[in-house]
Design an enzyme around this catalytic site. Sequence first.
Site, PDB file in Angstrom:
ATOM      1  N   SER A  35      69.042 -57.285  28.810  1.00  0.00           N
ATOM      2  CA  SER A  35      68.569 -56.769  27.521  1.00  0.00           C
ATOM      3  C   SER A  35      69.027 -55.328  27.305  1.00  0.00           C
ATOM      4  O   SER A  35      68.837 -54.473  28.173  1.00  0.00           O
ATOM      5  CB  SER A  35      67.043 -56.832  27.439  1.00  0.00           C
ATOM      6  OG  SER A  35      66.591 -58.165  27.538  1.00  0.00           O
ATOM      7  N   GLU A  63      54.936 -56.087  34.794  1.00  0.00           N
ATOM      8  CA  GLU A  63      55.375 -56.497  33.461  1.00  0.00           C
ATOM      9  C   GLU A  63      54.223 -56.842  32.542  1.00  0.00           C
ATOM     10  O   GLU A  63      54.350 -56.777  31.327  1.00  0.00           O
ATOM     11  CB  GLU A  63      56.320 -57.700  33.591  1.00  0.00           C
ATOM     12  CG  GLU A  63      57.035 -58.069  32.316  1.00  0.00           C
ATOM     13  CD  GLU A  63      58.114 -59.114  32.544  1.00  0.00           C
ATOM     14  OE1 GLU A  63      58.916 -59.341  31.624  1.00  0.00           O
ATOM     15  OE2 GLU A  63      58.154 -59.711  33.626  1.00  0.00           O
TER      16      GLU A  63
END
Length: 425
Positions: free
Chosen positions: A188, A271
Site C-alpha cells: 500500500s 493493527e
Amino acid sequence: MSEANKSGNDPAATPQAFTCRRASFRSDPALISFADEVRTWLEEHLVGEFARYRGRGLTGQEDVPVEVQLAWERELASGGWLGLDFPEWIGGRGCTLSEQVVFFNTYTEARAPGRLPNVGVMLLGPTLMAFGSEQQQRRFVPAILAGDELWCQGYSEPGAGSDLAGVATRATRQGDVWVINGQKVWTSLAQHADWIFVLARSTPESQRHAGLSYLLVPMDQPGIEIRPIVQLTGGVEFNETFFDDAVTAEDLVVGGEGNGWKVAMGTLAFERGASTLGQQTSFRQELDALVAEARASGRIDCNVLRSDLVQCHIELEILRYNQLRLLTSLTHDAPAGPEQSIGKLYWASWHRRLGELAMRVRGAASMVADSSGGAHVSQGGRDYRLDRWQRTFLYSRAHTIYGGSNQIQRNIIGERVLGLPREPR
C-alpha cells in the site's frame, strides 16, 4: 537496555504496554473536556482546501487526492495528534485508551477527511517501541510522529500471502549492509513511501518461521522498483515492489537477526486497536446514508429491503459492542490477543454485505457507470465514473482478503481462541 528502560519510563519491553494504561470508557468530565479539545482543533484547522474534503475519503472511496491526505497528516502532526498512544519522552501524547477512543470517534463525527493508511503511525512506530533499540526508536519515531517520513509494509509475496511463513525474499549480510533480493506485493502506497519494513529470509536454507529478519529499508535507491496494481475501482493504492540488490544498513534489523517472525507477529497485533470504534462510527454514517437513499427512492417500502436494512443495523450494533468488549483486553497492560481476529472477521464481512445491499437498494441503476461525478475508471479504452455505492461494493470485496483473509481469521479463532485441533495440511 536503554537509559529510559533503566529508569522505568520506557515501556518498550512490553508490546502494547504504552497504549494500554487502564482507563474508563465512561463519560467523565476529563473525557468530555478532551473531546471538546479535539473538536475545537478540528474546526479551527479544517479550513481552506481541507474543508473541501470533509465527509470524503471513506474506506474505498479514493475521492481525496493522496497529496491532500499527506498534507493533512502533517497538519494533524502539528497539533500532536499522530502520537496519541506514544509516550511523551519520544514525542507522543501518552493518552489513555479512553482518550484514544474519544479522539477517533470525535474525528469521525466531525466528518474530517478520511486518512490514508499511515502504517508508520499504526504499525511500525508501535513495533519499534516494543522491539526496537533505543537508537532505532529515536531515529525513526519522531519523524513518523511529525509526518515527515511515510512508511509502507513489505510482507506479502506472490507465494506468501495469507501464509506469511512462506516468505522467499532474501537478505544477505555483506560487510556493513544487508543486500535484499525478492518481490513483495500489495504494498500500500509504496509509490509515496520514504521507507519500507521488510520481512526477509536472512538464514540460507531456513524454512517457515525460522531464519527470518525484520529490516528497515529506504525506498529511494536504484535497487527498488515499484509497479502499481490497478484495482477494480480504478485506484492504484496497491503495488508490486521488486528488490534487486537493494541495500540497508547492518543495524537496521529490528529485534535482532533471525527474530523476524516474532517481530512481524507483534506488528500485526498493533493493527486493531482504539481506531476500530471510530471505524464503527464511519460505518454508521454509511448505513444512515443508505437508509436515506432508500427513503428518497421509495425502495424502503420493499419489505425485503427494509428487513435487510434493519438486520444491517442490528449487526452494526453487535459489531460495536463486540469491539468494546475486545478493547477491554487492552486495558490490562497485555498485548492484543488472537481474539482480535473476531473483530476483523466481523467488520470485513459486514461491510461487504453493506456494499451488496447498497446495490440492491439502487436497483438496476447500480449496474450503470455514469459519465459525470465520482472517480474515473478506465476499462477497454473507455472512461467511466463510479458513484460512492458502486465503489463501496467493489472495494469492500477486498476487505475479506487483506489484513488476513476470512479463512485465516477463522483458523486463528478456531485454533488459538477456541482451542480446536489445527487444520490438516
